[in-house]
Design a protein around this motif. Structure first.
Motif, PDB file in Angstrom:
ATOM      1  N   PRO A 199       0.813  -1.227   0.000  1.00 33.71           N
ATOM      2  CA  PRO A 199       0.000   0.000   0.000  1.00 33.71           C
ATOM      3  C   PRO A 199       0.842   1.272   0.000  1.00 33.71           C
ATOM      4  N   GLU A 200       1.969   1.277   0.721  1.00 33.00           N
ATOM      5  CA  GLU A 200       2.823   2.467   0.730  1.00 33.00           C
ATOM      6  C   GLU A 200       3.406   2.716  -0.650  1.00 33.00           C
ATOM      7  N   LEU A 201       3.839   1.664  -1.315  1.00 27.80           N
ATOM      8  CA  LEU A 201       4.417   1.789  -2.643  1.00 27.80           C
ATOM      9  C   LEU A 201       3.371   2.272  -3.635  1.00 27.80           C
ATOM     10  N   SER A 202       2.155   1.745  -3.554  1.00 24.91           N
ATOM     11  CA  SER A 202       1.075   2.166  -4.448  1.00 24.91           C
ATOM     12  C   SER A 202       0.729   3.635  -4.228  1.00 24.91           C
ATOM     13  N   ALA A 203       0.724   4.070  -2.992  1.00 22.84           N
ATOM     14  CA  ALA A 203       0.422   5.466  -2.684  1.00 22.84           C
ATOM     15  C   ALA A 203       1.509   6.377  -3.241  1.00 22.84           C
TER      16      ALA A 203
END
Length: 74
Positions: free
Chosen positions: A22-26
Motif C-alpha cells: 500500500p505504501e508503494l502504491s500510494a
C-alpha cells in the motif's frame, strides 16, 4: 578442517528499505498525479512557443512577398 559459517536472517529482522505494497502504491499514485500535469503543462507551453515562431515566420514571408509586389508595381 575449518567449518563454514553462514548467517541467516531471523524472522524478526526487518529491512529498512522495504516498503509495504500500500505504501508503494500510494507513492506511485502521488508521483504520477504530480508528474502528469507537469508534463501536460510543459507540452502546452512548448506547443504555444512553436506556434508563435511559425506564425512569425509566416508573417515575415508574407511581408517580403508584399514588399516585392509593391516594388514590381512601382
Amino acid at each position: 578442517m575449518q567449518s563454514l559459517s553462514t548467517t541467516q536472517l531471523t524472522p524478526n529482522s526487518s529491512n529498512l528499505y522495504s516498503k509495504s505494497q500500500p505504501e508503494l502504491s500510494a507513492n506511485v499514485f502521488i508521483g504520477s498525479s504530480l508528474l502528469i500535469p507537469l508534463i501536460f503543462f510543459a507540452g502546452f507551453k512548448l506547443y504555444k512557443k512553436h506556434r508563435s515562431v511559425v506564425l512569425r515566420q509566416q508573417i515575415a514571408t508574407l511581408e517580403k512577398v508584399w514588399h516585392l509586389d509593391i516594388k514590381k508595381r512601382a
